[in-house]
Design a protein around this motif. Structure first.
Motif, PDB file in Angstrom:
ATOM      1  N   LEU A 282       7.077   8.421   4.352  1.00  0.00           N
ATOM      2  CA  LEU A 282       6.633   7.472   5.374  1.00  0.00           C
ATOM      3  C   LEU A 282       7.329   7.783   6.693  1.00  0.00           C
ATOM      4  CD1 LEU A 282       6.761   4.028   3.505  1.00  0.00           C
ATOM      5  CD2 LEU A 282       4.815   5.584   3.779  1.00  0.00           C
ATOM      6  N   VAL A 283       6.556   7.780   7.774  1.00  0.00           N
ATOM      7  CA  VAL A 283       7.112   7.874   9.120  1.00  0.00           C
ATOM      8  C   VAL A 283       6.794   6.556   9.805  1.00  0.00           C
ATOM      9  CG1 VAL A 283       7.128   9.102  11.306  1.00  0.00           C
ATOM     10  CG2 VAL A 283       6.735  10.362   9.181  1.00  0.00           C
ATOM     11  N   LEU A 284       7.832   5.820  10.150  1.00  0.00           N
ATOM     12  CA  LEU A 284       7.654   4.481  10.708  1.00  0.00           C
ATOM     13  C   LEU A 284       7.987   4.482  12.198  1.00  0.00           C
ATOM     14  CD1 LEU A 284       9.424   2.431   7.861  1.00  0.00           C
ATOM     15  CD2 LEU A 284       7.080   3.307   7.947  1.00  0.00           C
TER      16      LEU A 284
ATOM     17  N   ILE B  10      11.758   6.342  12.028  1.00  0.00           N
ATOM     18  CA  ILE B  10      12.313   6.147  10.687  1.00  0.00           C
ATOM     19  C   ILE B  10      11.530   6.998   9.698  1.00  0.00           C
ATOM     20  CG2 ILE B  10      12.829   4.465   8.874  1.00  0.00           C
ATOM     21  CD1 ILE B  10      12.694   2.297  11.115  1.00  0.00           C
ATOM     22  N   VAL B  11      12.235   7.734   8.864  1.00  0.00           N
ATOM     23  CA  VAL B  11      11.596   8.519   7.797  1.00  0.00           C
ATOM     24  C   VAL B  11      12.102   7.995   6.461  1.00  0.00           C
ATOM     25  CG1 VAL B  11      11.215  10.800   6.792  1.00  0.00           C
ATOM     26  CG2 VAL B  11      11.445  10.546   9.282  1.00  0.00           C
ATOM     27  N   VAL B  12      11.159   7.687   5.572  1.00  0.00           N
ATOM     28  CA  VAL B  12      11.484   7.173   4.240  1.00  0.00           C
ATOM     29  C   VAL B  12      10.946   8.160   3.209  1.00  0.00           C
ATOM     30  CG1 VAL B  12      11.200   5.277   2.602  1.00  0.00           C
ATOM     31  CG2 VAL B  12      11.320   4.797   5.069  1.00  0.00           C
ATOM     32  N   GLY B  13      11.809   8.599   2.303  1.00  0.00           N
ATOM     33  CA  GLY B  13      11.343   9.504   1.256  1.00  0.00           C
ATOM     34  C   GLY B  13      12.385  10.548   0.897  1.00  0.00           C
ATOM     35  N   LYS B  14      12.108  11.283  -0.165  1.00  0.00           N
ATOM     36  CA  LYS B  14      13.065  12.265  -0.676  1.00  0.00           C
ATOM     37  C   LYS B  14      13.282  13.437   0.282  1.00  0.00           C
ATOM     38  CE  LYS B  14      12.126  11.160  -5.527  1.00  0.00           C
ATOM     39  NZ  LYS B  14      11.617  11.672  -6.838  1.00  0.00           N
TER      40      LYS B  14
ATOM     41  N   ARG C  33       0.823  -1.215   0.000  1.00  0.00           N
ATOM     42  CA  ARG C  33       0.000   0.000   0.000  1.00  0.00           C
ATOM     43  C   ARG C  33       0.857   1.264   0.000  1.00  0.00           C
ATOM     44  NH1 ARG C  33      -3.406  -0.427   5.209  1.00  0.00           N
ATOM     45  NH2 ARG C  33      -4.115   1.630   4.456  1.00  0.00           N
ATOM     46  N   TYR C  34       2.162   1.113   0.259  1.00  0.00           N
ATOM     47  CA  TYR C  34       3.036   2.276   0.370  1.00  0.00           C
ATOM     48  C   TYR C  34       4.134   2.263  -0.692  1.00  0.00           C
ATOM     49  CZ  TYR C  34       0.698   2.172   4.880  1.00  0.00           C
ATOM     50  OH  TYR C  34      -0.270   2.136   5.858  1.00  0.00           O
ATOM     51  N   ALA C  35       3.773   1.768  -1.873  1.00  0.00           N
ATOM     52  CA  ALA C  35       4.747   1.666  -2.962  1.00  0.00           C
ATOM     53  C   ALA C  35       4.970   2.996  -3.674  1.00  0.00           C
ATOM     54  CB  ALA C  35       4.286   0.612  -3.977  1.00  0.00           C
TER      55      ALA C  35
END
Length: 552
Positions: free
Chosen positions: A186-188, A249-253, A179-181
């Motif tokens: 994203l904040v995990l 955790i932060v995922v992204g540009k 769902r997060y492709a």
């Protein structure tokens, strides 16, 4: 008694007695770690609290800091109830924690201190529902959530004009990562232990392996550490950095913006453990300034301020002041102001007794202490804030202009005679009176003494020659790796006489200036390490075996 309306099966309404409220709970957000992120309302409630139900071990220290108490065992501390673990040492479930809150709320008002925000990824809703069921009144005091607070302290915005969407995911259950492709930020939460598997599933779902990732541990505290990497390498990099919970955790540009927006971890003294050898009363502004530059100040009293052994001399001088015996009173320290003020209060006097008397202050801090008494200093050095600076501006005695030629000089028992001699040379007579004694404090605890000797402190700031002598006397010399910062030339000379090499000296004898000078040293040191292509380390990370010696 109030009544509540209920509907029956036939649709008619009847009235039943409503249960009266018993007790009150304030669900207070403690934020992600930094005590200064507490809201004004949160601080107010903690100051009023009789019972505080905590959630994490560090909350006890947070309450102590907010209340300004010397220790968590102080009798002024509210009753602290552990809401994180039960009597068996096992973590409490939401339901069990709610029972603890309700139990104590039935006895009176309770502050339920919760990490982050009570209604954001916390057990606040469940506990509030339990209160409602038990007819206990409650309020919600929002706090800064780790979701936004930790990335902000890491220099990572969650949304920008180019990245407008974000999703927050708690990773302690089954998550459909397909769902997060997309490219949302994203904040995990609760994901550091399985970050490698999460990264694999995100890549399998379509996210590029080169997607930036930041993992920040114990965010907003001076122990904060951030690893910046990619989905491809995050597992290995986290293992190498020994990243452990709690972490966000932060995922992204948006992670790439950390390179220019990192502001907290780049503070000049970030994470430095700095020894503050002063009296507890004097350490406040110094420690506050150090914290502002990212340091962790540790106050170790080396001096105890006590009344003079023979108070008669002070009593006589105060009587002379009231009777108009003096033309001037010269305060050479905040402690001198405090000593005279206490003597005034003992006699039932107030600031009106200073009518017609000229007041001199050795510097701005002393002048501020005088102003807090409702008085104004007539003379403060225009140049160097010291006894020498005071003499530079002190007027000569003029028998035509000055009806009285006597100066009241309340000072410490170990004060030098330079000021008295200088005033005599200017034609004044001095009553040099011992207003207080400075005596060596008891040695600090063994772990602190060990930390001083083995270089676990990154810096020590000396604000007087006596602090140098007393620290060395009660705890030994600081290790060679420890940065030595002093407030002026006299203190520097004493440090060198004790075998210490001075690294930092304030350009003028002022506590705030000393803190700024140490911060400038830290910033220069950091810049030099980066320019050399080396990792930014703290002085305590680099131990040398040789004792610090006076520079040749």
């Amino acid at each position: 008694m109030t009544r509540a309306k209920t509907s029956t099966a036939t649709g008619t309404e009847t009235e039943t007695p409503a249960r009266a409220r018993v007790g009150w709970v304030s669900f207070v957000g403690a934020g992600p770690g930094d005590p200064e992120l507490l809201t004004v309302r949160a601080v107010d409630l903690l100051r009023q609290a009789e019972v505080v139900v905590t959630e994490a071990p560090e909350h006890a220290e947070l309450v102590r800091v907010v209340l300004g108490l010397p220790s968590v065992d102080d009798e002024a501390m509210p009753e602290l109830v552990d809401g994180g673990f039960g009597e068996d040492g096992q973590p409490l479930t939401h339901a069990a924690r709610a029972k603890v809150v309700v139990k104590h709320a039935k006895k009176g008002r309770v502050v339920r201190l919760m990490s982050g925000d009570p209604f954001t990824y916390a057990s606040g809703p469940e506990e509030a529902q339990a209160c409602a069921k038990a007819c206990i009144g409650f309020e919600i005091v929002p706090g800064v959530s780790a979701v936004s607070g930790v990335p902000a302290y890491a220099g990572i915005p969650l949304t920008t004009k180019d990245h407008r969407e974000m999703a927050v995911v708690t990773c302690d259950g089954t998550v459909d990562w397909s769902r997060y492709a997309d490219d949302r930020t994203l904040v995990l939460l609760s994901g550091v232990g399985q970050v490698g598997e999460i990264a694999k599933q995100l890549v399998a779902a379509g996210r590029p392996a080169t997607t930036p990732v930041a993992v920040t541990r114990v965010g907003t505290t001076t122990e904060q550490a951030t690893v910046t990497t990619t989905l491809e390498h995050v597992a290995a990099d986290c293992r190498a950095a020994r990243m452990t919970p709690p972490a966000v955790i932060v995922v992204g540009k948006v992670v790439d913006l950390r390179e220019t927006l990192s502001w907290f971890e780049t503070k000049p003294l970030f994470g430095w453990r700095v020894l503050v050898p002063r009296t507890k009363e004097q350490a406040g502004s110094l420690s506050s300034g150090l914290r502002g530059y990212g340091a962790v100040p540790e106050e170790v009293p080396t001096i105890s301020v006590e009344p003079p052994r023979n108070p008669q001399q002070m009593d006589k001088a105060v009587r002379g002041l009231v009777e108009g015996r003096y033309e001037w009173i010269a305060f050479t320290s905040v402690n001198a102001v405090k000593a005279v003020r206490e003597k005034f209060e003992e006699y039932g006097l107030d600031a009106r007794a200073f009518s017609g008397l000229k007041i001199a202050a050795v510097g701005d801090k002393t002048a501020a202490a005088i102003a807090a008494w409702g008085l104004r200093a007539d003379l403060v050095p225009s140049g160097e804030q010291s006894a020498a600076g005071l003499l530079e501006d002190w007027p000569e005695y003029d028998e035509q202009l000055d009806p009285i030629n006597r100066v009241f000089l309340p000072r410490a028992d170990i004060a030098t005679e330079n000021l008295v001699a200088g005033l005599v040379d200017l034609g004044w007579e001095c009553d040099d009176v011992t207003a207080y004694r400075t005596v060596r404090a008891a040695p600090p605890a063994a772990p602190v003494r060990d930390a001083i000797k083995t270089g676990k402190f990154d810096a020590v700031v000396f604000t007087s020659s006596s602090t140098v002598r007393n620290l060395v006397g009660i705890a030994g010399k600081p290790h060679a790796s420890t940065v030595i910062a002093v407030i002026g030339p006299a203190t520097a000379k004493t440090a060198e006489e004790h075998g210490l090499r001075v690294d930092v000296m304030a350009p003028k004898p002022d506590v705030d200036v000393l803190v700024d000078a140490l911060a400038d040293f830290g910033a220069s040191r950091r810049a030099a390490l980066l320019e050399a292509g080396q990792a930014v380390t703290k002085p305590s990370d680099r131990k040398t075996s040789a004792r610090r010696r006076k520079a040749e």
